[in-house]
Design a protein around this motif. Sequence first.
Motif, PDB file in Angstrom:
ATOM      1  N   ALA A  66      -9.920 -12.086  -6.103  1.00 17.86           N
ATOM      2  CA  ALA A  66      -9.360 -11.751  -4.826  1.00 17.86           C
ATOM      3  C   ALA A  66      -9.020 -10.410  -4.886  1.00 17.86           C
ATOM      4  N   ASP A  99      -2.939  -8.837  -3.275  1.00 21.30           N
ATOM      5  CA  ASP A  99      -3.268 -10.414  -3.396  1.00 21.30           C
ATOM      6  C   ASP A  99      -1.948 -11.224  -2.977  1.00 21.30           C
ATOM      7  N   ASP A 116      -5.384 -11.722   0.648  1.00 19.42           N
ATOM      8  CA  ASP A 116      -6.607 -12.681   0.624  1.00 19.42           C
ATOM      9  C   ASP A 116      -5.955 -13.844   1.313  1.00 19.42           C
TER      10      ASP A 116
END
Length: 260
Positions: free
Chosen positions: A82, A208, A232
């Motif tokens: 990610a 992330d 992400d």
Amino acid sequence: MSDSDRHRVIRELLKERPFASVRDLQKVLGVSAATVRRDIEKLHETGLARKVYGGISAAEGYAAGYASARPYNENRDIAVDAKQAIARVAENLVADGDSIIVHAGSTCYYLGIRLARRNLRIYTNSMPLASYLGEHGTCQLTVAGGELHREPGIIHSLQSSSPGFFASKFFLGTQGISNEGILESHPLLVKVIRDLSECADEIVVLADSRKFSLRPRHVVLPLPRISTLVTDEGISDKNAQMIESAGIRLMIARRAGDEA
């Protein structure tokens, strides 16, 4: 090991850490990636945990109590896919000739690697990134002065509040995100980020999706101070709406194999 036994092990693991990757769970459970992904889907469906990009996160109600920061050497190995995808998207926000600030942290480190040979002026307070850019980069590099604070892993002078470097963009990570803003648990990071935020036209947060589950105790910057957030595919619709409602440009990073 039965399904219920595996689910119990995963839930116990998430009491010790906020996130576990598919690879982490394969090692712990001794099963295939396909089995791990089925377990993640089941725990997500029942609300006992939350499916995120590349793995599983503690459910938001539990993870909200998680406040302590992980050491850099440990954090850099979490959600690597990610973070690298986020860095790839963030790279496109940088134009040749730009002057930028790249804060310490693992996601920013991956961004710095991608920018190493670009025609840029880069200021960083990250010892690992400065070392990499010094050895492998061709960009113009300015390193923060002062002492190395191994935790939280930055170079900083307690006697100076301004680096004397002005940038078009300030790229930083964060320990947590809420409707109050970006969050950190270490007081020194709070001060450093606030100081650096005054030296850039735009603030770009690289985080992330598991960061939306964490609630450190200090609000560093309110959401309206953020220009762009790159995350992400694990971000929930609720959190995406929160970011966009704050007037922040939301960019979603996808794995290279998933890009159209």
